[in-house]
Scaffold this motif. Structure first.
Motif, PDB file in Angstrom:
ATOM      1  N   THR A 101       0.852  -1.175   0.000  1.00 36.79           N
ATOM      2  CA  THR A 101       0.000   0.000   0.000  1.00 36.79           C
ATOM      3  C   THR A 101       0.894   1.233   0.000  1.00 36.79           C
ATOM      4  OG1 THR A 101      -0.033   0.040   2.411  1.00 36.79           O
ATOM      5  CG2 THR A 101      -1.776  -1.238   1.305  1.00 36.79           C
ATOM      6  N   PRO A 102       0.343   2.414  -0.315  1.00 31.19           N
ATOM      7  CA  PRO A 102       1.183   3.618  -0.214  1.00 31.19           C
ATOM      8  C   PRO A 102       1.815   3.790   1.171  1.00 31.19           C
ATOM      9  CG  PRO A 102      -0.816   4.114  -1.426  1.00 31.19           C
ATOM     10  CD  PRO A 102      -0.977   2.705  -0.908  1.00 31.19           C
ATOM     11  N   SER A 103       1.057   3.515   2.230  1.00 27.18           N
ATOM     12  CA  SER A 103       1.611   3.702   3.576  1.00 27.18           C
ATOM     13  C   SER A 103       2.747   2.722   3.851  1.00 27.18           C
ATOM     14  CB  SER A 103       0.514   3.567   4.639  1.00 27.18           C
ATOM     15  OG  SER A 103      -0.051   2.284   4.632  1.00 27.18           O
ATOM     16  N   SER A 104       2.599   1.468   3.429  1.00 31.07           N
ATOM     17  CA  SER A 104       3.660   0.490   3.693  1.00 31.07           C
ATOM     18  C   SER A 104       4.909   0.807   2.879  1.00 31.07           C
ATOM     19  CB  SER A 104       3.173  -0.931   3.413  1.00 31.07           C
ATOM     20  OG  SER A 104       2.944  -1.139   2.030  1.00 31.07           O
ATOM     21  N   ARG A 105       4.729   1.251   1.643  1.00 29.90           N
ATOM     22  CA  ARG A 105       5.883   1.619   0.818  1.00 29.90           C
ATOM     23  C   ARG A 105       6.563   2.872   1.374  1.00 29.90           C
ATOM     24  NH1 ARG A 105       4.228   2.489  -5.033  1.00 29.90           N
ATOM     25  NH2 ARG A 105       6.476   2.418  -5.392  1.00 29.90           N
ATOM     26  N   PHE A 106       5.766   3.799   1.882  1.00 31.27           N
ATOM     27  CA  PHE A 106       6.307   5.014   2.476  1.00 31.27           C
ATOM     28  C   PHE A 106       7.126   4.679   3.726  1.00 31.27           C
ATOM     29  CE2 PHE A 106       6.083   8.776   5.182  1.00 31.27           C
ATOM     30  CZ  PHE A 106       6.382   9.792   4.293  1.00 31.27           C
ATOM     31  N   LEU A 107       6.566   3.835   4.593  1.00 25.82           N
ATOM     32  CA  LEU A 107       7.282   3.433   5.806  1.00 25.82           C
ATOM     33  C   LEU A 107       8.552   2.661   5.463  1.00 25.82           C
ATOM     34  CD1 LEU A 107       4.265   2.387   8.044  1.00 25.82           C
ATOM     35  CD2 LEU A 107       5.763   4.356   8.416  1.00 25.82           C
ATOM     36  N   GLN A 108       8.499   1.847   4.422  1.00 20.49           N
ATOM     37  CA  GLN A 108       9.687   1.114   3.983  1.00 20.49           C
ATOM     38  C   GLN A 108      10.803   2.081   3.601  1.00 20.49           C
ATOM     39  OE1 GLN A 108      10.060  -2.351   3.770  1.00 20.49           O
ATOM     40  NE2 GLN A 108      12.216  -1.941   3.304  1.00 20.49           N
ATOM     41  N   ALA A 109      10.468   3.139   2.874  1.00 20.36           N
ATOM     42  CA  ALA A 109      11.471   4.128   2.488  1.00 20.36           C
ATOM     43  C   ALA A 109      12.065   4.796   3.727  1.00 20.36           C
ATOM     44  CB  ALA A 109      10.849   5.178   1.564  1.00 20.36           C
ATOM     45  N   GLU A 110      11.232   5.026   4.739  1.00 21.93           N
ATOM     46  CA  GLU A 110      11.734   5.654   5.960  1.00 21.93           C
ATOM     47  C   GLU A 110      12.628   4.711   6.755  1.00 21.93           C
ATOM     48  OE1 GLU A 110       8.911   9.175   7.220  1.00 21.93           O
ATOM     49  OE2 GLU A 110       7.997   7.239   7.708  1.00 21.93           O
ATOM     50  N   LEU A 111      12.275   3.439   6.800  1.00 25.65           N
ATOM     51  CA  LEU A 111      13.120   2.463   7.479  1.00 25.65           C
ATOM     52  C   LEU A 111      14.494   2.390   6.822  1.00 25.65           C
ATOM     53  CD1 LEU A 111      10.633  -0.512   8.052  1.00 25.65           C
ATOM     54  CD2 LEU A 111      11.554   1.030   9.780  1.00 25.65           C
ATOM     55  N   GLU A 112      14.500   2.401   5.506  1.00 27.92           N
ATOM     56  CA  GLU A 112      15.775   2.350   4.787  1.00 27.92           C
ATOM     57  C   GLU A 112      16.600   3.606   5.054  1.00 27.92           C
ATOM     58  OE1 GLU A 112      14.605   1.715   0.759  1.00 27.92           O
ATOM     59  OE2 GLU A 112      13.977  -0.360   1.116  1.00 27.92           O
ATOM     60  N   LEU A 113      15.931   4.771   5.096  1.00 28.02           N
ATOM     61  CA  LEU A 113      16.648   6.006   5.404  1.00 28.02           C
ATOM     62  C   LEU A 113      17.222   5.956   6.814  1.00 28.02           C
ATOM     63  CD1 LEU A 113      17.539   8.892   4.777  1.00 28.02           C
ATOM     64  CD2 LEU A 113      15.267   9.675   5.517  1.00 28.02           C
ATOM     65  N   ASN A 114      16.446   5.481   7.776  1.00 26.26           N
ATOM     66  CA  ASN A 114      16.946   5.354   9.141  1.00 26.26           C
ATOM     67  C   ASN A 114      18.226   4.526   9.188  1.00 26.26           C
ATOM     68  OD1 ASN A 114      15.113   6.898  10.539  1.00 26.26           O
ATOM     69  ND2 ASN A 114      13.975   5.185  11.409  1.00 26.26           N
ATOM     70  N   ALA A 115      18.233   3.410   8.471  1.00 24.95           N
ATOM     71  CA  ALA A 115      19.403   2.542   8.470  1.00 24.95           C
ATOM     72  C   ALA A 115      20.627   3.280   7.930  1.00 24.95           C
ATOM     73  CB  ALA A 115      19.121   1.288   7.640  1.00 24.95           C
ATOM     74  N   HIS A 116      20.453   4.061   6.870  1.00 25.79           N
ATOM     75  CA  HIS A 116      21.567   4.825   6.309  1.00 25.79           C
ATOM     76  C   HIS A 116      22.020   5.938   7.256  1.00 25.79           C
ATOM     77  CE1 HIS A 116      21.549   2.743   2.535  1.00 25.79           C
ATOM     78  NE2 HIS A 116      20.309   3.109   2.237  1.00 25.79           N
ATOM     79  N   LEU A 117      21.064   6.602   7.895  1.00 27.77           N
ATOM     80  CA  LEU A 117      21.410   7.722   8.767  1.00 27.77           C
ATOM     81  C   LEU A 117      22.215   7.276   9.976  1.00 27.77           C
ATOM     82  CD1 LEU A 117      18.061   9.754   8.733  1.00 27.77           C
ATOM     83  CD2 LEU A 117      20.195  10.315   7.552  1.00 27.77           C
ATOM     84  N   ARG A 118      22.021   6.037  10.418  1.00 28.32           N
ATOM     85  CA  ARG A 118      22.778   5.548  11.577  1.00 28.32           C
ATOM     86  C   ARG A 118      24.271   5.494  11.296  1.00 28.32           C
ATOM     87  NH1 ARG A 118      18.768   1.177  11.574  1.00 28.32           N
ATOM     88  NH2 ARG A 118      16.937   1.992  12.664  1.00 28.32           N
ATOM     89  N   GLY A 119      24.639   5.491  10.031  1.00 29.27           N
ATOM     90  CA  GLY A 119      26.054   5.444   9.680  1.00 29.27           C
ATOM     91  C   GLY A 119      26.737   6.797   9.639  1.00 29.27           C
TER      92      GLY A 119
END
Length: 272
Positions: free
Chosen positions: A27-45
C-alpha cells in the motif's frame, strides 16, 4: 552520536520490515514506511562534528506515533505532498509527526503512541512526547490553518499528505536548534544526499503529482533532488510559517491561502 533508538523499537521495526516486504502489503503507507526504514538505516552510519553536539531522530524514539500517523493518513489518491525541512524541537521532535505541534497532533489528528527518548538528551531539550506542554508556533500555524479550512482531517488527507525531507534535529552545546543549512558543508551534503534519495522513493510510493515545499529551502532541495532523479512531479512552494520569518508573522494564513488558490489546491480542501 546518532543513536536515538529505545528498548523495543528495534523489534518493532524488524516486524514492520517483514510486513512491508510482503508483496500483499504494498500500500502507499507500507511503501512510504519502507522508504523511511531504509533512510533510518543509512542515517545511523553518519557522524556529525562541531557545531553539532546532539542529534535526535524521532523516527527512532517516536516511531509509534509516527507509524500511527502514516498508517492512518497516508492513502491512495493523494495528489499533493507538503514537504517541510526537518523537525522542530517542540513539534515533530516530541510527536513524530511533521509540523507536529502537540495539541494539533492529539486533538485534531488523534494520534496516539508511546514516545521514548534519544540516547543522549540535552538537559534543556528533554523529550516529553505527547505530554509536552510547549507549543511550536510553526506547527500550530500549519495544522491550525488546515483545521479551519477543512474542518476534519479526513478532508485534508483525502488530497494531501505531509512529510519532512530530513527526520533529524540538531542542537549545539547550548541546546540551540541547528537547521541542516547551518551544518558544515561536507556533513550537510552527506546527510541531504541520503534524504534526497529517500524523498524520491517516498514521492514514487505516494504517486503524488505535486510536491509543495514549505519554505524556500525545502522547495529548492525537492526541485533539485526530484529533477536529478528523473522523477516527473511538479514542485512548488509556500511560505514557511516560522515565527523567525517576519512576513509569516504579518499574516501567514492569507499568504498561504492565496498561493494554494493559485495552485488549485484550496478549492479541494475547503469544507464550505
Amino acid at each position: 552520536m546518532l543513536d536515538g533508538s529505545t528498548p523495543g523499537n528495534e523489534t518493532g521495526l524488524a516486524v514492520l520490515q517483514d510486513r512491508v516486504s510482503d508483496p500483499e502489503e504494498k500500500t502507499p503507507s507500507s511503501r512510504f514506511l519502507q522508504a523511511e526504514l531504509e533512510l533510518n538505516a543509512h542515517l545511523r552510519g553518519l557522524t556529525f562534528g562541531e557545531p553539532v553536539r546532539y542529534v535526535y531522530n524521532p523516527l527512532e524514539y517516536a516511531w509509534d506515533p509516527h507509524r500511527c500517523y502514516v498508517e492512518k493518513y497516508c492513502q491512495p489518491g493523494q495528489r499533493f505532498l507538503f514537504l517541510g525541512m526537518n523537525p522542530g524541537p517542540f513539534g515533530m521532535a516530541q510527536t513524530g509527526v511533521p509540523f507536529g505541534e502537540v495539541k494539533s497532533v492529539v486533538n485534531w489528528l488523534k494520534i496516539t503512541g508511546e514516545v521514548g527518548h534519544p540516547a543522549d538528551e540535552h538537559p534543556k531539550r528533554r523529550i516529553l512526547g505527547l505530554g509536552c506542554t510547549q507549543s511550536e508556533v510553526s506547527g500550530a500555524r500549519f495544522w491550525g490553518f488546515f483545521r479551519k479550512l477543512c474542518g476534519e482531517p479526513e478532508q485534508f488527507f483525502r488530497h494531501c499528505f505531509v512529510h519532512n525531507l530530513c527526520p533529524l534535529i540538531f542542537m549545539n552545546a547550548s541546546g540551540k536548534n541547528l537547521t541542516p543549512p547551518e551544518l558544515p558543508a561536507d556533513q550537510r551534503e552527506a546527510l541531504l544526499s541520503l534524504c534526497d534519495a529517500a524523498l524520491c522513493k517516498a514521492v514514487e510510493a505516494l504517486n503524488v503529482s505535486m510536491v509543495i515545499g514549505v519554505g524556500k529551502v525545502a522547495e529548492q532541495r525537492a526541485r533539485r533532488a526530484l529533477s536529478a532523479a528523473g522523477v516527473k512531479v511538479q514542485v512548488e512552494g509556500i511560505m514557511h510559517p516560522s515565527p523567525r520569518n517576519p512576513l509569516a508573522n504579518k499574516g501567514w494564513e492569507d499568504v498561504a491561502k492565496a498561493k494554494l488558490a493559485d495552485l488549485g489546491v484550496l478549492s479541494l480542501l475547503s469544507n464550505s
